[in-house]
Design a protein around this motif. Structure first.
Motif, PDB file in Angstrom:
ATOM      1  N   THR A  91       1.667  -6.725   0.993  1.00 18.37           N
ATOM      2  CA  THR A  91       2.173  -7.581  -0.083  1.00 18.37           C
ATOM      3  C   THR A  91       3.036  -8.735   0.419  1.00 18.37           C
ATOM      4  O   THR A  91       3.506  -9.539  -0.377  1.00 18.37           O
ATOM      5  CB  THR A  91       2.996  -6.751  -1.080  1.00 18.37           C
ATOM      6  OG1 THR A  91       4.073  -6.103  -0.380  1.00 18.37           O
ATOM      7  CG2 THR A  91       2.124  -5.694  -1.750  1.00 18.37           C
ATOM      8  N   GLY A  92       3.249  -8.819   1.725  1.00 17.20           N
ATOM      9  CA  GLY A  92       4.114  -9.858   2.274  1.00 17.20           C
ATOM     10  C   GLY A  92       3.344 -11.098   2.692  1.00 17.20           C
ATOM     11  O   GLY A  92       2.143 -11.239   2.438  1.00 17.20           O
ATOM     12  N   SER A  93       4.031 -12.011   3.358  1.00 11.94           N
ATOM     13  CA  SER A  93       3.419 -13.249   3.824  1.00 11.94           C
ATOM     14  C   SER A  93       3.926 -13.623   5.211  1.00 11.94           C
ATOM     15  O   SER A  93       3.958 -14.791   5.577  1.00 11.94           O
ATOM     16  CB  SER A  93       3.713 -14.386   2.836  1.00 11.94           C
ATOM     17  OG  SER A  93       5.114 -14.558   2.671  1.00 11.94           O
ATOM     18  N   THR A  94       4.325 -12.597   5.974  1.00  7.01           N
ATOM     19  CA  THR A  94       4.814 -12.820   7.329  1.00  7.01           C
ATOM     20  C   THR A  94       3.761 -12.351   8.322  1.00  7.01           C
ATOM     21  O   THR A  94       3.288 -11.214   8.256  1.00  7.01           O
ATOM     22  CB  THR A  94       6.123 -12.051   7.574  1.00  7.01           C
ATOM     23  OG1 THR A  94       7.114 -12.502   6.656  1.00  7.01           O
ATOM     24  CG2 THR A  94       6.617 -12.272   8.994  1.00  7.01           C
ATOM     25  N   GLY A  95       3.403 -13.241   9.232  1.00 10.71           N
ATOM     26  CA  GLY A  95       2.401 -12.884  10.225  1.00 10.71           C
ATOM     27  C   GLY A  95       1.711 -14.104  10.766  1.00 10.71           C
ATOM     28  O   GLY A  95       2.349 -15.125  11.024  1.00 10.71           O
ATOM     29  N   VAL A  96       0.407 -14.020  10.931  1.00  9.75           N
ATOM     30  CA  VAL A  96      -0.394 -15.101  11.503  1.00  9.75           C
ATOM     31  C   VAL A  96      -1.329 -15.656  10.434  1.00  9.75           C
ATOM     32  O   VAL A  96      -1.971 -14.901   9.695  1.00  9.75           O
ATOM     33  CB  VAL A  96      -1.207 -14.602  12.710  1.00  9.75           C
ATOM     34  CG1 VAL A  96      -2.179 -15.676  13.206  1.00  9.75           C
ATOM     35  CG2 VAL A  96      -0.273 -14.166  13.841  1.00  9.75           C
ATOM     36  N   THR A  97      -1.403 -16.979  10.363  1.00 14.61           N
ATOM     37  CA  THR A  97      -2.301 -17.659   9.430  1.00 14.61           C
ATOM     38  C   THR A  97      -3.190 -18.613  10.217  1.00 14.61           C
ATOM     39  O   THR A  97      -2.702 -19.373  11.059  1.00 14.61           O
ATOM     40  CB  THR A  97      -1.503 -18.460   8.381  1.00 14.61           C
ATOM     41  OG1 THR A  97      -0.694 -17.565   7.616  1.00 14.61           O
ATOM     42  CG2 THR A  97      -2.437 -19.211   7.441  1.00 14.61           C
ATOM     43  N   CYS A  98      -4.500 -18.567   9.962  1.00 16.37           N
ATOM     44  CA  CYS A  98      -5.449 -19.427  10.671  1.00 16.37           C
ATOM     45  C   CYS A  98      -6.180 -20.324   9.682  1.00 16.37           C
ATOM     46  O   CYS A  98      -6.751 -19.849   8.693  1.00 16.37           O
ATOM     47  CB  CYS A  98      -6.460 -18.594  11.447  1.00 16.37           C
ATOM     48  SG  CYS A  98      -5.719 -17.576  12.758  1.00 16.37           S
ATOM     49  N   ALA A  99      -6.166 -21.623   9.961  1.00 18.93           N
ATOM     50  CA  ALA A  99      -6.799 -22.585   9.065  1.00 18.93           C
ATOM     51  C   ALA A  99      -8.306 -22.640   9.258  1.00 18.93           C
ATOM     52  O   ALA A  99      -9.021 -23.170   8.395  1.00 18.93           O
ATOM     53  CB  ALA A  99      -6.204 -23.965   9.276  1.00 18.93           C
ATOM     54  N   ALA A 100      -8.796 -22.113  10.369  1.00 19.71           N
ATOM     55  CA  ALA A 100     -10.235 -22.151  10.629  1.00 19.71           C
ATOM     56  C   ALA A 100     -10.694 -20.806  11.188  1.00 19.71           C
ATOM     57  O   ALA A 100     -10.001 -20.182  11.995  1.00 19.71           O
ATOM     58  CB  ALA A 100     -10.584 -23.270  11.604  1.00 19.71           C
ATOM     59  N   SER A 101     -11.861 -20.383  10.725  1.00 17.79           N
ATOM     60  CA  SER A 101     -12.476 -19.158  11.234  1.00 17.79           C
ATOM     61  C   SER A 101     -13.961 -19.228  10.910  1.00 17.79           C
ATOM     62  O   SER A 101     -14.356 -19.855   9.917  1.00 17.79           O
ATOM     63  CB  SER A 101     -11.851 -17.914  10.602  1.00 17.79           C
ATOM     64  OG  SER A 101     -12.465 -16.729  11.092  1.00 17.79           O
TER      65      SER A 101
END
Length: 228
Positions: A71-81
């Protein structure tokens, strides 16, 4: 007079003979064959051939996320995959098509974890994976490990403390769904657990991504793929 009589008699005889011939029955209508589970270009269209390559980027405007909690939003985010897969079975509907997931790449990744400066890489290991796409309610998609080992994700992070390597393996089933409207595959909060790496790495990872449109890149024009 004899000639006219003979002609009239012959015409009458021919008419009687034709009337006596039974009408040939119309050819019986042949039932349409069921479409394959996966078709290209249209629903119920041409079957995606075994051996064809399928590919999809992230749905426009979305990002792939690998967060430490569901439920959180902490971590790794990738704009492309992007993922690539090869069709290994495509039976007539209703049924389940099979694919081999041969590639899944991530780029333009960032992290908001305290102490992390940048994301060096996010990769998946032990490819290929097995993919099952069913045409039952909801068009469920299941991804399972192949012979190389468990489904695995590894993040390499540049941090205040140097380079951190965080490895995770899938916990339970990796499941999602296909959607014909967007020609997409959706995975939400697929749970990975830490399997190795620095003690500073989070203990869990929850993966969410929306891939689409899925296209058959082996066919001319890369038509979109439908689940029937």
């Amino acid at each position: 007079m004899r000639t006219r009589t003979w002609l009239a008699t012959s015409a009458a005889f021919a008419a009687v003979a034709l009337a006596a011939v039974p009408a040939l029955p119309a050819a019986a209508a042949q039932p349409l064959a069921d479409p394959a589970v996966l078709t290209a270009g249209s629903a119920g269209g041409s079957a995606v051939a075994v051996g064809d390559s399928l590919a999809a980027p992230l749905v426009s405007g979305t990002k792939a996320t690998f967060y430490s909690t569901a439920t959180g939003s902490t971590g790794v985010t990738c704009a492309a995959s992007q993922f690539t897969a090869t069709v290994t079975a495509n039976p007539a509907a209703p049924g389940t098509a099979s694919e081999s997931l041969t590639g899944q790449t991530f780029s333009s990744c960032t992290s908001n974890v305290t102490g992390v400066i940048s994301v060096k890489s996010l990769t998946v290991g032990n490819l290929p994976y097995q993919v099952a796409v069913a045409d039952s309610a909801g068009n469920p998609v299941a991804i399972t490990a192949g012979s190389a080992g468990a489904i695995q994700a590894t993040a390499v992070l540049n941090s205040w403390f140097g380079t951190l390597t965080c490895s995770y393996q899938l916990s339970g089933a990796f499941s999602g769904s296909a959607d014909n409207a967007a020609h997409s595959l959706t995975f939400v909060n697929e749970h990975f657990v830490k399997s190795g790496g620095s003690g500073l790495c989070p203990g869990d990872g929850y993966f969410t991504a929306h891939y689409g449109p899925v296209a058959d890149t082996s066919q001319a024009g890369s038509p979109l793929v439908y689940v029937n």
